[in-house]
Design a protein around this motif. Structure first.
Motif, PDB file in Angstrom:
ATOM      1  N   LEU A 180      21.743   7.999   9.627  1.00 15.84           N
ATOM      2  CA  LEU A 180      20.994   9.148  10.365  1.00 15.84           C
ATOM      3  C   LEU A 180      20.029   8.481  11.453  1.00 15.84           C
ATOM      4  CD1 LEU A 180      18.968  10.377   6.991  1.00 15.84           C
ATOM      5  CD2 LEU A 180      20.806  11.659   8.342  1.00 15.84           C
TER       6      LEU A 180
ATOM      7  N   PRO B 165      18.767  14.717   3.251  1.00 18.65           N
ATOM      8  CA  PRO B 165      19.316  14.415   4.553  1.00 18.65           C
ATOM      9  C   PRO B 165      20.516  13.674   4.514  1.00 18.65           C
ATOM     10  CG  PRO B 165      16.783  13.724   4.237  1.00 18.65           C
ATOM     11  CD  PRO B 165      17.613  14.087   2.989  1.00 18.65           C
ATOM     12  N   GLY B 166      21.210  14.170   5.591  1.00 22.84           N
ATOM     13  CA  GLY B 166      22.705  13.628   5.635  1.00 22.84           C
ATOM     14  C   GLY B 166      23.520  14.906   5.178  1.00 22.84           C
ATOM     15  N   ASN B 167      23.042  15.593   4.585  1.00 22.75           N
ATOM     16  CA  ASN B 167      24.007  16.894   3.819  1.00 22.75           C
ATOM     17  C   ASN B 167      24.280  17.688   5.064  1.00 22.75           C
ATOM     18  OD1 ASN B 167      24.576  19.442   2.975  1.00 22.75           O
ATOM     19  ND2 ASN B 167      23.678  19.179   1.009  1.00 22.75           N
ATOM     20  N   ARG B 168      25.494  17.855   5.339  1.00 24.40           N
ATOM     21  CA  ARG B 168      26.011  18.702   6.708  1.00 24.40           C
ATOM     22  C   ARG B 168      25.985  20.186   6.493  1.00 24.40           C
ATOM     23  NH1 ARG B 168      27.348  14.543  10.059  1.00 24.40           N
ATOM     24  NH2 ARG B 168      28.102  15.829  11.646  1.00 24.40           N
TER      25      ARG B 168
ATOM     26  N   ASP C  36      24.803  16.057  16.840  1.00 30.00           N
ATOM     27  CA  ASP C  36      24.968  16.832  15.768  1.00 30.00           C
ATOM     28  C   ASP C  36      23.693  16.798  15.257  1.00 30.00           C
ATOM     29  OD1 ASP C  36      25.221  18.251  13.500  1.00 30.00           O
ATOM     30  OD2 ASP C  36      27.367  17.215  12.969  1.00 30.00           O
TER      31      ASP C  36
ATOM     32  N   VAL D 221      17.089  13.121  11.783  1.00 31.16           N
ATOM     33  CA  VAL D 221      16.005  13.391  10.560  1.00 31.16           C
ATOM     34  C   VAL D 221      14.787  13.354  11.685  1.00 31.16           C
ATOM     35  CG1 VAL D 221      16.535  13.022   8.278  1.00 31.16           C
ATOM     36  CG2 VAL D 221      16.199  10.990  10.013  1.00 31.16           C
ATOM     37  N   LYS D 222      13.754  14.116  11.460  1.00 29.39           N
ATOM     38  CA  LYS D 222      12.559  14.093  12.313  1.00 29.39           C
ATOM     39  C   LYS D 222      11.440  13.771  11.379  1.00 29.39           C
ATOM     40  CE  LYS D 222      13.035  18.560  12.446  1.00 29.39           C
ATOM     41  NZ  LYS D 222      13.093  20.028  12.821  1.00 29.39           N
TER      42      LYS D 222
ATOM     43  N   TRP E  49      12.549  10.477  -0.515  1.00 28.70           N
ATOM     44  CA  TRP E  49      12.971  12.100   0.028  1.00 28.70           C
ATOM     45  C   TRP E  49      14.478  11.944   0.787  1.00 28.70           C
ATOM     46  CZ3 TRP E  49      13.837  12.587   5.746  1.00 28.70           C
ATOM     47  CH2 TRP E  49      13.454  14.033   6.153  1.00 28.70           C
TER      48      TRP E  49
ATOM     49  N   PRO F 109      19.314  21.621   5.551  1.00 34.92           N
ATOM     50  CA  PRO F 109      18.115  21.058   6.067  1.00 34.92           C
ATOM     51  C   PRO F 109      16.748  21.873   5.863  1.00 34.92           C
ATOM     52  CG  PRO F 109      19.871  21.379   7.843  1.00 34.92           C
ATOM     53  CD  PRO F 109      20.136  22.085   6.806  1.00 34.92           C
ATOM     54  N   TYR F 110      15.834  21.276   5.726  1.00 40.00           N
ATOM     55  CA  TYR F 110      14.444  21.919   5.585  1.00 40.00           C
ATOM     56  C   TYR F 110      13.355  21.147   5.966  1.00 40.00           C
ATOM     57  CZ  TYR F 110      13.676  18.874   1.537  1.00 40.00           C
ATOM     58  OH  TYR F 110      13.514  17.912   0.710  1.00 40.00           O
ATOM     59  N   PHE F 111      12.248  21.556   6.181  1.00 30.61           N
ATOM     60  CA  PHE F 111      11.135  20.821   6.841  1.00 30.61           C
ATOM     61  C   PHE F 111       9.965  20.497   5.681  1.00 30.61           C
ATOM     62  CE2 PHE F 111       7.520  20.312   9.863  1.00 30.61           C
ATOM     63  CZ  PHE F 111       8.132  19.286  10.328  1.00 30.61           C
TER      64      PHE F 111
ATOM     65  N   ARG G 159      17.874  22.795  12.908  1.00 34.82           N
ATOM     66  CA  ARG G 159      19.166  22.608  11.854  1.00 34.82           C
ATOM     67  C   ARG G 159      18.909  20.842  11.536  1.00 34.82           C
ATOM     68  NH1 ARG G 159      24.672  25.164  13.493  1.00 34.82           N
ATOM     69  NH2 ARG G 159      23.825  27.248  14.131  1.00 34.82           N
ATOM     70  N   SER G 160      17.754  20.209  11.559  1.00 32.33           N
ATOM     71  CA  SER G 160      17.770  19.012  11.152  1.00 32.33           C
ATOM     72  C   SER G 160      16.456  18.790  10.052  1.00 32.33           C
ATOM     73  CB  SER G 160      17.291  17.976  12.369  1.00 32.33           C
ATOM     74  OG  SER G 160      18.152  17.921  13.466  1.00 32.33           O
ATOM     75  N   PHE G 161      17.045  17.919   9.141  1.00 30.51           N
ATOM     76  CA  PHE G 161      15.743  17.666   8.249  1.00 30.51           C
ATOM     77  C   PHE G 161      14.620  17.200   8.792  1.00 30.51           C
ATOM     78  CE2 PHE G 161      19.373  17.870   5.187  1.00 30.51           C
ATOM     79  CZ  PHE G 161      19.221  18.103   4.024  1.00 30.51           C
TER      80      PHE G 161
ATOM     81  N   ALA H 138      22.828  17.749  12.153  1.00 24.07           N
ATOM     82  CA  ALA H 138      23.012  17.075  10.825  1.00 24.07           C
ATOM     83  C   ALA H 138      22.620  15.615  10.758  1.00 24.07           C
ATOM     84  CB  ALA H 138      24.075  17.494  10.205  1.00 24.07           C
ATOM     85  N   GLU H 139      22.788  14.928  12.041  1.00 22.66           N
ATOM     86  CA  GLU H 139      22.651  13.366  11.897  1.00 22.66           C
ATOM     87  C   GLU H 139      21.208  12.897  12.343  1.00 22.66           C
ATOM     88  OE1 GLU H 139      25.642  12.400  14.706  1.00 22.66           O
ATOM     89  OE2 GLU H 139      27.373  12.968  13.105  1.00 22.66           O
TER      90      GLU H 139
ATOM     91  N   PRO I 296      25.232  23.601   6.751  1.00 19.76           N
ATOM     92  CA  PRO I 296      24.115  24.205   7.908  1.00 19.76           C
ATOM     93  C   PRO I 296      22.881  24.818   7.207  1.00 19.76           C
ATOM     94  CG  PRO I 296      26.189  25.451   7.950  1.00 19.76           C
ATOM     95  CD  PRO I 296      26.485  24.398   7.067  1.00 19.76           C
TER      96      PRO I 296
END
Ligand SMILES: Cc1ncc(C[n+]2csc(CCOP(=O)(O)OP(=O)(O)O)c2C)c(N)n1
Ligand SMILES: Cc1ncc(C[n+]2csc(CCOP(=O)(O)OP(=O)(O)O)c2C)c(N)n1
Ligand code: SF4
Ligand code: SF4
Ligand SMILES: [Mg+2]
Ligand SMILES: [Mg+2]
Lengths: 346, 612, 612, 346
Positions: A99, B443-446, A51, A56-57, B287, B451-453, A74-76, A53-54, B448
């Motif tokens: 994460l 991060p961890g917020n599910r 998933d 982080v990059k 962060w 997420p952001y970069f 879709r990942s942070f 959402a799990e 959709p």
């Protein structure tokens, strides 16, 4: 080999199609090795059914470090500063131990400016897949040598590198990293298996992926060009991957294949070549690496694996709940505790 | 001094003098001095102690200066009323440093008895008396220190019960140590009783002035504040004088933030490989949504420049304690200074301006350590707390801290899954309500859309890479606006007698103690009334400029060479720039009131002479 | 623009317009643009070019803005008189950006012909024409660029002989490339001749205004200066926009500083592992007596903070070039800015104040690169040269540099063996003549008194470790005095019409070009006379404060968000602080004269309205 | 073994007595291992007869890094900043290639904050003797663990180290350093021979010297205390040194001793123990090191030597004259050259 791949276009175990694993369009040069790696990352995470959402990059700075914008949209993600990504990843993964960390760095970012943080990240065994996109040059600043450039390799402009290269795989093994592999952007099948193995590993998984810079280091005289690497690549073994959710029995009748169980129950299979090679033998791995680099070949495969080491969040005895999510009453001691402290100060 | 000598002529000097103990570092005098301090404190008398120690582990001269002050003055007192000399290497200098009319209590073996005929000299064989207490060679050296405490107990009429209590507190659960120390104390005390005839005027008398107060160092108070402020990640690299902040935090956290049942920690304290990594970890943790901090000193600040800029620009909360020491470079690592102000305010290349908190007391260290997290999370930016060695490592009398109910944990604009609701798109850097602060997701917020970069390069409100000039200019303008907008939320300056007049004084941080006392002296001894403003944060706000405008001449008092706060006020308030004058002290020793008052008087006299 | 449109109405616009070429980066337009520039330059017409490129290797939009100006204005010109559109991704925007009455020269395939009826539109099939020149796919893309040069040659009446010469110079020893480019040029030229009917007013006419001048980028000029200034050690880490300084230095050094007989180098250029190490090597080399330098940009400056403080405090010569880009953090790495001024002036924790040189032209880059070594060695301290991307990476017309006989290599106070003579003791930090600068010896000096131990911690004049407050205070006072004492030796400000008046303008660095032009506009179009001072170094001296005092309102023009030079002037000259106003431009694109003039006019009008 | 020592008190080959090699009185704790190393440095340089005017000393920050003030008082020295000494040494030695570099660092200074510069210094092979005074803790900041602390080692206060140690010898070998040894401050004889070997070596010579911190890391439970190290030390061989100026022939009748010739003609003799060990075999050296560290012993001796590598000043093709001493006419090209450059810019 067993197929762990959902049918193209079909949703994976997380209910997502491959689209959900893509990122923004790449702005790298056409043919850049880094893009090939991004593609494999997309596929590996999709096929594994992780998933997003799990995940982080993380990345540093460089062409390679831009790529997290091009996969797992879709990942942070956090594109940090040059050479210091590991510390940021460490902080974030300690803050939220749920994460899964995925880091991309370049050879300048890791082996030149960043070798200090690399060494310490390896020691700490943070829960992180660390991909080094290794092209032997600084792509983004237009082609100077990095610290992984081979001795004698020539720049496009003509100068030859005279310093010995830093072998990040050897360092990672030396420093206790529990999953150390090398692959090639031009070898998608092997890369895919090694990436999945990294996903299944607990603790730091380091993969040094040779990834030609088509603009600045793909010429005659370079030892990191596509043609050179294609010619020099030597497989340590044939790497396959069987995910935990496809526990088919495989018959290795001829005894040529070795299975490695991963943390989550998935398995890596190492077959055919060098079947004597034992990737759990640290010393043997180092010897093999050195022998190959001295022999002038470019060895790929899983060099070393050791799954039992506690990762950094375990060493810190962290609460199961992410530190970032603890409610106020869990992080502010009671009035009674406060009173006890004051009493000592009176 | 003048006051003291006055009372001396008329007889006793009670509860108002300084004691300076000269020993060798690594010889164990620290616990003896702490016991002495605490005993006086427990007698109800305000007291402060300043440790002047070398950057070295053992064998070099070290001094401990205790000040007793019924009026509660905690700054260093110029002049030594009572000198205790134990260090053969500095003995002569130490003896000569005692103020005329003062006391020299010296190890007999040093043979200082004849050196001064203008001080009251008592010689005591500290070492020999210690030898009588124990055969153990190592311990003797340590216990010699308790012997001088014993002698002082007698000479100054310290309440023996309080010394006793202080010893027990110093060595909790170490009955053996308590016993030995008590015996050494008694050896000194009874020797003094039997052999010393008191000729000097200095005496302590019990008071009730420390009721409701505690004795604490600023680093300890900051550590407590961080714990009660909900710190969850702390990453650091050892460096004097910030080390004791982190080591105390670690101690408190282990004790109070480990689940007694599961033994799991609600915190992570990480010793990083250097200060770049320390702040990098804090940025990563901030962060990801943890309350994260680091503590360091000058060289570490320099190494944190690049990450500070990233946190400013990518809008990531981070708390940094700079416990300042004397720079530049390695400088004097064990001496105090306020020399990092400009560095910290503008830390990193490019246009940056950081929020700085300026605690002056342990109480403020405790408070600001908590508020720093609130501010960092609310304004999504680094907050740097400017402490210093004097404030951080020395013991100060402080009002008991209240349980911090009044400082709730403000996590700022964080959008959780439900907050995002049916949002299809989330724009991380969209200023939804015009205050410059954009809601963030963690991060961890599910969700959709969550997420952001994040990046340190140019970006548009959607957090996408952008090189458009307009995107950049708007972003930078918003950041400036955000920090300006934070000013009303920062600890406001403390103003005293600020109605206006010819002379104003501005101070910040630990200089406060001496500045306050200087004001009293100017008023009482020279009839000079002064307005006073103490900055507690930067950027400065309206209160400050109005104060400056209400005074013709404003003396900015600080402990650095270049007048760094004055420089910042000149930048921020150009119209008032010409009123400002620097009163500086910068040699590593905490400033004293006399030198501040003296400088101001000199300026004022010059002004009259030169018609300024 | 107003002027241009005026002349447009009356017929031709000669030698005064802007051309903006929109292409894709990595497509090879750079050499075409350089050829175009040089051909115009060789026609004797002042010209300047600004490359607006992305932080990316290939595939993103990039623009090249050429300005032709008979008056020699080299700043960016707002408004595009002639737009050349080749990039499909930005085509619409590029076409819309052309000023009304201007020219749009577009690739036919983009279909922009109908988009604007208020510009002169010429469509040319650049790609197809390139295809006719060669079958090679890669080369076609490159040659399309020469095709537009060919079309422009015709449209603007560029001297074909000069284009020819420029092509030959661009590809020395590459006959094949020359041939292909000439053919592509001709394809564009003859296509234009045959198919385009010139309706627009823009034209070039030969002049002799560039005689005795050269076309050079600031980084190249700085590299030359460093070489002729006797640089022997250069250590660096690649970072845009400073990279080309070091790479050009390396090229020059290899060619001119390698012994043709022994092939041995009289220099070392070292690619360090990062900027900490780069400055560390420079400090080591400077300490050992080499003329050592590094070049970097924002993030590198942040990483150099700690070593800068060491060099300041231990008094070691070091030259740093900061070729500024837009910060903070990674910011926009390929866009210009003057945002590192405060960082550099105060670089490192503790009290520091560095000598900064502020070149505004390639000529000054060449000069200051030499003087920086002299100053660094004379004052034994870091000297930071503040260039920027616009100055450093863009081509400028400059007066031919004179051979630098007039700048002898001043190695400062170095005592060799004979100088030490019979000295028994040498005290490294003894201020023998009161100017704050102490003679030094260099490692390798075999005189027994010569060696000393350098450190970043407190020391006395003999270079021995000292924690004595007096030693520290004296040392720091001397350092401040030394830097103050250096001011008369620094490049003085350039003042124009500085006799005094209501309005003064202060600028520095590359902002100079636009500021000068803005003054002309204010005078010619609005009748506003202004005094002008351009700072060429910091700390500022007497000339500057006198200039400030002679003007009621002083506009400090700079390319950063926070008015960093204004801030420094407010710190240094508080009495003048209230007169200063900031005129700022900070979006990564070089400032233009119109925006400066506009801001000043607006302020001036506001002043009248609000009685300021 | 041959004696290379001048009679006590007598002048050495440089005409100097041992006094000329001393420095200021040490301010370290009584018994600190670092002082023992300083003593051996004084003796080694005196006995070798090196002219102190040819030596430059470098250090970082820490108790260890203070020591250059306590030896070779007649040499120039530079006490730099924490963890970044190698870059300063590199710059100085490039600026004046006639100088002999001698660096002292601590384990915090080298392996924690400084590992990045350490790695790159090793790659460059700068002409430097690099002594790591390794006590496993930060002495000067009062006893925190450094990155060389062994796993399981305990702090005085009680905490145990859980991270794997950085083995700087292994890294140095991996990175191509041509002289890599380990010794013990409590073993003056071996240390002396290894120091002299380092003096005779050209290029970087790295010696990791275990050097107990008597104040913070000499307790029970520490793996870097005097008692622990005395008990755990295992000699790889018996190291002796014969200086170039005493070319006596030695008869190793029993074949138990191996001789290694150094750059300046001096010789190291490796005798008695592990005579099979070949210190010119890089892989073997790494294997030996790892085996010993996994076996829990503390192996000392000369692990690896390779004298043929060009040092950094050679790679840079530097002029024989120090760069720092070149006269103006050598560093400012001629008017003719200037004219040629201008012509290209017209
Ligand atoms: C502190 C700092 N120094 C220098 C740079 C400039 N810089 C950007 S990317 C880069 C090198 C990238 O090389 P690598 O990591 O190998 O990535 P690649 O582009 O080859 O994928 C450098 C030096 C920077 N961004 N920050
Ligand atoms: C940038 C910076 N961070 C931290 C310090 C504080 N500091 C001084 S010495 C030291 C550690 C020294 O340890 P080591 O190198 O092992 O030397 P030892 O004292 O043990 O000999 C530290 C962290 C510093 N001087 N500079
Ligand atoms: S420059 Fe090289 S590394 Fe960068 S995107 Fe292009 S091919 Fe890839
Ligand atoms: S603290 Fe340790 S390392 Fe430092 S001087 Fe004392 S014994 Fe040596
Ligand atoms: Mg690379
Ligand atoms: Mg140590």
């Amino acid at each position: 080999m067993a197929s762990d791949k959902p049918r193209p276009g079909a949703p994976n175990r997380a209910g997502l199609t491959i689209e959900a694993y893509k990122g923004r369009p790449s702005t790298l040069c056409n043919g850049c090795g880094h893009d090939a790696i991004s593609n494999q990352l997309v596929r590996a995470f999709y096929e594994y059914g992780i998933d997003p959402a799990e995940v982080v990059k993380f990345s540093g700075i460089g062409c390679s470090s831009k790529t997290p914008a091009y996969f797992l949209g879709r990942s942070f993600g956090f594109n940090t500063i040059h050479g210091r990504m590991p510390s940021v990843a460490t902080g974030a993964l300690v803050a939220n131990r749920r994460l899964k960390g995925l880091a991309v760095s370049g050879d300048g970012d890791t082996a030149s400016i960043g070798i200090g943080q690399f060494v310490h990240a390896m020691r700490r065994n943070i829960p992180l897949i660390y991909i080094l996109e290794n092209n032997g040059v600084y792509g983004l600043t237009k082609g100077q040598f990095s610290a992984t450039a081979d001795r004698g390799s020539r720049l496009k402009g003509g100068g030859a590198n005279e310093l010995p290269p830093v072998d990040c795989c050897a360092l990672a093994i030396e420093l206790g990293c529990g999953y150390v592999a090398r692959s090639f952007a031009g070898d998608p099948k092997q890369l895919s298996a090694l990436l999945k193995g990294a996903i299944g590993h607990r603790g730091t998984a380091f993969i040094d992926v040779l990834s030609p810079c088509v603009t600045f280091n793909n010429h005659e005289g370079s030892t990191k060009s596509y043609p050179y690497l294609k010619g020099a690549e030597e497989w340590l073994h044939d790497v396959g991957f069987i995910p935990y959710f496809e526990q088919i029995a495989v018959d290795y009748a001829d005894g040529t294949t070795r299975e490695i169980a991963l943390h989550d129950g998935s398995r890596l299979t190492l077959g055919k070549l060098e079947r004597e090679y034992d990737p759990t033998d640290r010393l043997g791995a180092l010897a093999k690496l050195r022998a190959s680099s001295e022999g002038g070949t470019f060895l790929t495969g899983l060099f070393y694996i050791h799954g039992g080491k506690p990762d950094f969040t375990e060493l810190l005895d962290l609460d199961d709940e992410p530190l970032s999510a603890l409610p106020p009453e869990r992080v502010r001691p009671s009035r009674g505790a406060f009173e006890r402290i004051l009493a000592r100060l009176r | 001094m003048e006051q003291t000598s006055n009372s001396r002529n008329t007889g006793s000097v009670i509860n108002d003098f300084s004691i300076q103990i000269a020993t060798v570092n690594g010889s164990g005098s620290q616990s003896a001095n702490a016991i002495l301090m605490r005993a006086i404190f427990r007698m109800g008398i305000p007291v402060s102690g300043k440790n002047i120690f070398p950057s070295n582990i053992s064998g070099l001269p070290t001094w401990y200066a205790i000040r007793v002050s019924e009026r509660g003055y905690a700054a260093r007192k110029a002049g030594i009323d009572i000198g205790v000399a134990l260090n053969p290497h500095s003995a002569r200098e130490d003896a000569l440093a005692v103020s005329p009319g003062g006391v020299l209590l010296a190890e007999s073996a040093l043979g200082l008895g004849k050196l001064r005929d203008d001080v009251h000299c008592y010689e005591v064989p500290f070492s020999r008396l210690a030898e009588e207490v124990t055969d153990n060679f190592r311990l003797r050296r340590l216990l010699a220190n308790m012997v001088y405490v014993g002698a002082l107990t007698r000479l100054l009429s310290i309440d023996p019960a309080e010394v006793d209590a202080a010893i027990r507190r110093q060595f909790p659960d170490k009955a053996g140590a308590v016993e030995l120390n008590l015996r050494a104390l008694e050896a000194g005390r009874s020797h003094a009783e039997r052999h010393l005839e008191k000729t000097d005027p200095f005496r302590l008398e019990p008071r009730t002035l420390t009721r409701g107060r505690i004795l604490i160092d600023g680093n300890g108070a900051a550590a407590l504040g961080a714990m009660f402020g909900g710190c969850t990640v702390a990453s650091w690299y050892p460096i004097t004088p910030s080390t004791s902040l982190m080591e105390q935090l670690q101690g408190f956290m282990r004790e109070f933030r480990t689940d007694p049942r599961t033994l799991k920690a609600s915190f992570a304290i990480i010793q990083a490989e250097d200060e770049l990594a320390a702040l990098g970890m804090v940025v990563g943790a901030g962060w990801a949504g943890a309350r994260a901090m680091t503590a360091t000193s000058g060289p570490g600040i320099s190494l944190m420049a690049e990450f500070s800029g990233l946190a400013y620009f990518a809008e990531i909360p981070a708390v940094v304690w700079d416990v300042q020491r004397l720079g530049p470079s390695t400088g004097l690592p064990t001496r105090t200074s306020q020399g990092d102000l400009l560095s910290c305010y503008f830390l990193s290349h490019g246009d940056t301006r950081h929020i700085l908190l300026l605690p002056a007391t342990p109480g403020e260290c405790f408070d600001f350590a908590q508020q720093a997290f609130n501010l960092a999370e609310r304004f999504q930016t680094p907050v740097i707390c400017m402490s210093d060695l004097d404030l951080g490592m020395n013991d100060w009398v402080a009002e008991e801290f209240p349980y911090p109910d009044h400082i709730p944990l403000d996590r700022g604009k964080v959008l959780r899954e439900p907050d995002l609701g049916a949002m299809a798109d989330f724009a991380r850097y969209l200023d939804t309500d015009g205050d410059g602060v954009c809601p963030r997701t963690l991060p961890g917020n599910r969700h959709p859309a969550a997420p952001y970069f994040t990046r340190g390069s140019g970006h548009n409100p959607k957090a996408e890479y952008s090189e458009r000039p307009g995107d950049y200019a708007r972003l930078m303008e918003r950041l400036a606006r955000k920090i300006r907008g934070a000013v009303p939320s920062l600890p406001p300056p403390v103003i005293a007698d600020g109605a206006g007049g010819p002379v104003g004084i501005v101070a910040w941080g630990s200089t406060h103690a001496a500045a306050q006392e200087a004001r009293d002296r100017l008023r009482e001894e020279h009839g000079l009334e002064t307005g006073y403003l103490r900055l507690r944060s930067l950027p400065p706000g309206e209160d400050t400029v109005r104060f400056l405008e209400r005074h013709e001449r404003v003396y900015v008092v600080e402990q650095n060479r270049d007048g760094q706060m004055r420089a910042i006020l000149q930048i921020e308030f150009p119209a008032a720039a010409a009123r400002l004058r620097s009163v500086l002290h910068c040699d590593g020793i905490p400033v004293d009131a006399g030198s501040i008052a003296g400088s101001i008087l000199e300026w004022e006299r010059k002004g009259e002479d030169h018609g300024e």
